[in-house]
Design an enzyme around this catalytic site. Structure first.
Site, short mmCIF file in Angstrom:
data_model
loop_
_atom_site.label_atom_id
_atom_site.label_comp_id
_atom_site.label_asym_id
_atom_site.label_seq_id
_atom_site.Cartn_x
_atom_site.Cartn_y
_atom_site.Cartn_z
N GLU A 1 -39.76 -67.11 -14.01
CA GLU A 1 -41.21 -67.30 -13.92
C GLU A 1 -41.74 -68.25 -14.99
O GLU A 1 -42.90 -68.63 -14.96
CB GLU A 1 -41.90 -65.93 -14.05
N VAL B 1 -27.76 -71.53 -13.61
CA VAL B 1 -29.12 -71.33 -14.12
C VAL B 1 -30.01 -71.03 -12.92
O VAL B 1 -29.98 -71.76 -11.92
CB VAL B 1 -29.64 -72.56 -14.88
N ILE B 2 -30.76 -69.93 -13.01
CA ILE B 2 -31.59 -69.52 -11.87
C ILE B 2 -33.05 -69.51 -12.30
O ILE B 2 -33.41 -68.96 -13.36
CB ILE B 2 -31.13 -68.16 -11.33
N TRP C 1 -23.91 -66.00 -18.68
CA TRP C 1 -25.14 -65.68 -17.93
C TRP C 1 -24.83 -65.77 -16.44
O TRP C 1 -24.15 -66.70 -16.00
CB TRP C 1 -26.25 -66.68 -18.27
N PHE D 1 -26.64 -73.32 -21.89
CA PHE D 1 -27.10 -74.20 -22.96
C PHE D 1 -25.99 -74.47 -23.99
O PHE D 1 -25.98 -75.51 -24.64
CB PHE D 1 -28.32 -73.57 -23.66
N HIS E 1 -38.44 -71.81 -18.96
CA HIS E 1 -37.13 -71.74 -19.60
C HIS E 1 -36.06 -72.47 -18.78
O HIS E 1 -35.21 -73.17 -19.33
CB HIS E 1 -36.72 -70.28 -19.79
N PHE F 1 -20.11 -81.63 -14.96
CA PHE F 1 -21.31 -80.80 -14.83
C PHE F 1 -21.14 -79.86 -13.63
O PHE F 1 -21.59 -80.14 -12.52
CB PHE F 1 -22.51 -81.72 -14.64
N ARG G 1 -23.23 -70.96 -3.14
CA ARG G 1 -22.56 -72.15 -3.69
C ARG G 1 -21.46 -71.81 -4.70
O ARG G 1 -20.95 -72.68 -5.38
CB ARG G 1 -23.61 -73.06 -4.34
C1 DLZ Z 1 -32.14 -67.55 -21.88
C2 DLZ Z 1 -31.50 -67.91 -20.57
C3 DLZ Z 1 -32.21 -67.71 -19.38
C4 DLZ Z 1 -33.61 -67.20 -19.32
N1 DLZ Z 1 -31.65 -67.98 -18.19
C5 DLZ Z 1 -30.38 -68.46 -18.17
C6 DLZ Z 1 -29.75 -68.75 -16.93
O1 DLZ Z 1 -30.29 -68.58 -15.82
N2 DLZ Z 1 -28.49 -69.27 -16.96
C7 DLZ Z 1 -27.81 -69.50 -18.14
O2 DLZ Z 1 -26.67 -69.99 -18.10
N3 DLZ Z 1 -28.38 -69.21 -19.32
C8 DLZ Z 1 -29.63 -68.69 -19.36
N4 DLZ Z 1 -30.22 -68.38 -20.55
C9 DLZ Z 1 -29.39 -68.48 -21.80
C10 DLZ Z 1 -29.32 -69.89 -22.40
O3 DLZ Z 1 -28.43 -70.73 -21.67
C11 DLZ Z 1 -28.79 -69.79 -23.86
O4 DLZ Z 1 -27.59 -69.08 -23.87
C12 DLZ Z 1 -29.79 -69.11 -24.78
O5 DLZ Z 1 -31.04 -69.73 -24.72
C13 DLZ Z 1 -29.26 -69.14 -26.24
O6 DLZ Z 1 -29.18 -70.50 -26.70
#
Ligand code: DLZ
Length: 162
Positions: free
Chosen positions: A94, A90-91, A31, A66, A97, A122, A136
């Site tokens: 809205e 992770v960003i 992601w 995750f 999540h 981490f 970053r």
């Molecule tokens: C679903 C999701 C969303 C909305 N945003 C991110 C994100 O910004 N960064 C990231 O690393 N992963 C995101 N994911 C995916 C979740 O980490 C995970 O892969 C899914 O929920 C499947 O378990």
């Protein structure tokens, strides 16, 4: 904890322990790939800069942040790595999540570290905007991947002191 006035890559590598005999797993979330590839570059460059051998850096990808903790667990169950560096971005969106992904990832990483008695780092950016993540991951505030790699080296070195 704020990094707004701190460059995450301001390290004097000569003061960091040698990583010559250390072996690292690096898990990279797909992601926000444009960000996590920058984090990986920062981590890899820092490990190599501290004399880690290329063959002792083992990279695996996961779909999202995750999944980082489970991949760290796979590393300890199947390999002889000294530490695992988890890299993700992770960003904020809205919905809620963001909170669930950040919390699950952080707690999962802590759990694996304590379960296996090994450093799990981490290296996850948790930003409000894409620009903050860019800044970053090799931008104007340095690179959290670099910081994560240095933390991993320092923790492996520390574990050898007990
Ligand atoms: C679903 C999701 C969303 C909305 N945003 C991110 C994100 O910004 N960064 C990231 O690393 N992963 C995101 N994911 C995916 C979740 O980490 C995970 O892969 C899914 O929920 C499947 O378990």
């Amino acid at each position: 904890m704020a990094t707004v006035n701190k460059n995450l890559s301001n390290y004097d590598f000569s003061l960091v322990p040698s990583a010559r005999r250390m072996k690292f797993g690096v898990v990279v979330a797909e992601w926000n790939e444009n960000i996590t590839e920058g984090l990986f570059k920062g981590a890899r460059d820092a490990l190599l800069g501290c004399d880690c051998e290329e063959s002792n850096i083992i990279r695996k990808n996961v779909p999202g942040s995750f999944e980082l903790p489970l991949a760290a667990q796979f590393f300890f169950e199947s390999t002889d790595v000294d530490a695992v560096i988890c890299l993700g971005s992770v960003i904020q969106g809205e919905t809620k999540h963001f909170d669930y992904v950040c919390q699950g990832t952080a707690l999962g990483i802590k759990d694996v570290s304590l379960k296996y008695n090994k450093p799990v780092i981490f290296g996850v950016l948790t930003d409000n905007t894409m620009q903050q993540a860019i800044d970053r991951s090799g931008g104007k505030h340095g690179n959290k991947g670099t910081e994560a790699a240095i933390s991993a080296i320092k923790m492996v070195n520390l574990s050898s002191k007990f």
